[in-house]
Design a protein around this motif. Structure first.
Motif, mmCIF file in Angstrom:
data_model
loop_
_atom_site.group_PDB
_atom_site.id
_atom_site.type_symbol
_atom_site.label_atom_id
_atom_site.label_comp_id
_atom_site.label_asym_id
_atom_site.label_seq_id
_atom_site.Cartn_x
_atom_site.Cartn_y
_atom_site.Cartn_z
ATOM 1 N N SER A 257 39.916 29.877 57.160
ATOM 2 C CA SER A 257 40.801 29.409 55.975
ATOM 3 C C SER A 257 40.321 29.487 54.463
ATOM 4 C CB SER A 257 41.034 28.043 56.537
ATOM 5 O OG SER A 257 41.649 27.982 57.721
ATOM 6 N N MET A 260 40.205 33.027 52.944
ATOM 7 C CA MET A 260 41.730 33.697 52.905
ATOM 8 C C MET A 260 42.447 32.855 51.556
ATOM 9 S SD MET A 260 43.216 33.577 56.706
ATOM 10 C CE MET A 260 45.006 34.355 56.239
ATOM 11 N N ALA A 261 42.102 31.311 51.284
ATOM 12 C CA ALA A 261 42.422 30.666 50.213
ATOM 13 C C ALA A 261 41.684 31.393 48.988
ATOM 14 C CB ALA A 261 42.155 29.337 50.363
ATOM 15 N N ARG A 263 40.577 34.343 48.549
ATOM 16 C CA ARG A 263 41.240 35.640 48.425
ATOM 17 C C ARG A 263 42.486 35.578 47.737
ATOM 18 N NH1 ARG A 263 44.728 38.930 51.644
ATOM 19 N NH2 ARG A 263 44.598 41.185 51.262
ATOM 20 N N SER A 264 43.494 34.881 48.360
ATOM 21 C CA SER A 264 44.670 34.347 47.702
ATOM 22 C C SER A 264 44.844 34.062 46.308
ATOM 23 C CB SER A 264 45.749 33.659 48.772
ATOM 24 O OG SER A 264 44.992 32.279 48.673
ATOM 25 N N LYS A 265 43.843 33.295 45.872
ATOM 26 C CA LYS A 265 43.712 32.726 44.574
ATOM 27 C C LYS A 265 43.205 33.771 43.480
ATOM 28 C CE LYS A 265 41.478 28.943 42.294
ATOM 29 N NZ LYS A 265 40.621 27.845 42.019
ATOM 30 N N HIS A 266 42.404 34.758 43.968
ATOM 31 C CA HIS A 266 41.610 35.619 43.057
ATOM 32 C C HIS A 266 42.090 37.150 43.290
ATOM 33 C CE1 HIS A 266 39.287 32.297 41.404
ATOM 34 N NE2 HIS A 266 39.020 32.149 43.039
ATOM 35 N N LYS A 267 42.842 37.489 44.103
ATOM 36 C CA LYS A 267 42.972 38.718 44.362
ATOM 37 C C LYS A 267 44.127 39.671 43.356
ATOM 38 C CE LYS A 267 47.457 38.055 47.246
ATOM 39 N NZ LYS A 267 47.933 38.582 48.492
ATOM 40 N N ASP A 268 44.958 38.859 42.843
ATOM 41 C CA ASP A 268 45.525 39.467 41.658
ATOM 42 C C ASP A 268 44.970 39.425 40.444
ATOM 43 O OD1 ASP A 268 47.932 39.288 43.266
ATOM 44 O OD2 ASP A 268 48.623 37.585 42.634
ATOM 45 N N LYS A 277 41.708 46.154 45.607
ATOM 46 C CA LYS A 277 41.908 45.028 46.328
ATOM 47 C C LYS A 277 41.046 44.266 46.810
ATOM 48 C CE LYS A 277 46.545 47.377 47.508
ATOM 49 N NZ LYS A 277 47.336 47.796 48.490
#
Length: 452
Positions: A257, A260-261, A263-268, A277
């Protein structure tokens, strides 16, 4: 008497030399393709001032541990002109594919091996006649002194013979076509006669088709393909690992969890700024490097049967699947890299692996391996140790599972991880501790940044 005889010998030799010179300088008669004759000098039979001796190109030195390979493909054929450093052939070894390039520009005059042949280092591979591409010559062809006109004449004769034979074959055909319309009119009356036979043939066809349909078996085709050298080497090393190492595997579950949080926050932002990526492999690589500092035995190896080699650095082998098999390129000094740098290195090595451009230096060494079978959907698995390494970490697919958190049942994304280790070096306590440390770092990524 002796003086007179010697003078005669000298005079005879001089006249013979003059005769030879006159013969060379004398014009000769050459026939053109249309039968006309013209006078040409001997010098006109050579298009260049010097004749080149073909150079024999040998199988290059590939690596200290590689002495032979399989000639996989010829990129050029006899008569083709190649530039300097242009690829001529590809040799497949048990580790990488080696390109054989032309040492100089010239024309290929002979191939000394066939595809799928086993070639050894230093063996003769092909012959190359140095020189630039001839002007006006077709691409892939070359002129070779006075031999070319003879070949052209022979081709012209063969072409003329084929034309004549075709003309002779086509002459009687019109007579047959003219005689066809007359019998058609005469045979127009008895034409409906074969109708009853057609009915009989239909009934016979039904009976004949019914018989094989009942006994027709399914497809039983078999295809046999020779194993490529890389697959043979992989099989050899994996079996060697099974026979030599005292392999044991321990498992654990990781709540993904928090990672993944993150990653989703900083990947862009990372993709926009660094062009790479952000995946999970970099986090597991960083967590493994920190855990290896605490459990250095997992980063060691056995040398000579009775010596343990400890390392202060981490050369991380990353398993990459390619059409030819699994390869493990190495990220050097991964212990000093952050998430982004690790992702960049893995992406570059992965691209080189898929393009078949990995070098021996890219795969040499390695102190610890990470294999991510989760990208293919694997839930559990026991990876095999890559000798002489002491351990390998296996990642698997992330699945939602009900877990107990603070006394309550919640659905969390869970990944099962496996550590296969060599029991000759690591005890169970050390192996389990290593995997627990990786779990703690992944479930709380801040600890990796703080090095807690």
């Amino acid at each position: 008497m002796l003086a007179k005889s010697s003078v005669r010998v000298v005079a005879a030799r001089a006249s013979l030399a003059r005769g030879r010179a006159a013969a060379v300088a004398a014009p000769s008669i050459a026939r053109l393709s249309d039968g006309r004759a013209r006078r040409v000098s001997a010098a006109q039979f050579h298009t260049s001032g010097a004749l080149y001796v073909p150079e024999t190109v040998k199988v290059p030195q590939m690596a200290e541990s590689i002495t032979e390979g399989t000639l996989k493909q010829w990129s050029k054929k006899v008569g083709d002109h190649v530039a300097q450093d242009e690829e001529v052939a590809t040799i497949e070894t048990d580790k990488i594919d080696v390109s054989v390039n032309a040492p100089t520009s010239g024309t290929i005059v002979e191939l000394l091996a066939q595809e799928e042949d086993t070639v050894t280092v230093g063996a003769d591979l092909f012959k190359l006649e140095p020189g630039d591409a001839p002007k006006g010559a077709p691409e892939g062809g070359a002129e070779s002194g006075g031999a070319q006109p003879k070949e052209e004449k022979e081709q012209e004769k063969k072409a003329d013979e084929k034309k004549e034979s075709k003309q002779e074959e086509t002459k009687p055909e019109p007579k047959k076509e003219e005689s066809k319309p007359e019998p058609k009119k005469e045979d127009s009356k008895p034409a409906p006669a074969p109708a009853p036979k057609a009915k009989e043939s239909k009934s016979e066809a039904k009976e004949s088709s019914a018989k094989p349909a009942a006994s027709a078996p399914g497809s039983r085709e078999e295809t046999r393909v020779k194993m490529n050298r890389m697959r043979l080497r992989i099989a050899e090393r994996l079996k060697e690992s099974q026979n030599a190492a005292a392999s044991l595997t321990t498992f654990n579950e990781i709540d993904m969890s928090a990672l993944m949080a993150l990653r989703s926050k900083h990947k862009d932002e990372i993709l926009k700024k660094h062009g790479v990526k952000l995946g999970f492999m970099s986090a597991f690589a960083r967590a493994s490097c920190l855990a290896l500092k605490e459990i250095p035995m997992a980063n060691a190896s056995i040398e000579g049967g009775d010596t343990i080699v400890y390392r202060e650095y981490v050369d991380l082998s990353v398993a990459v699947a390619t059409p030819k098999g699994l390869v493990t390129p190495v990220v050097r000094n991964a212990e000093g890299m952050g998430f982004v740098r690790i992702e960049q290195e893995i992406a570059e090595l992965g691209k080189k692996a898929r393009d078949g451009k990995l070098t021996l230096e890219d795969m040499a060494g390695g102190t610890f391996t990470i294999s991510n079978g989760g990208v293919f959907g694997s839930l559990f698995g026991t990876p095999i140790i890559n000798l002489p390494q002491a351990a390998v970490l296996g990642m698997h697919a992330i699945k939602d599972k009900p877990v107990v958190v603070d006394g309550k049942v919640e659905v969390r994304p869970i990944m099962v991880v496996a550590l296969t280790y060599d029991h000759r070096l690591l005890d169970g306590r050390e192996a389990v501790t290593f995997l627990v440390r990786v779990k703690e770092y992944i479930e709380d990524p801040a600890k990796m940044l703080l090095a807690v």
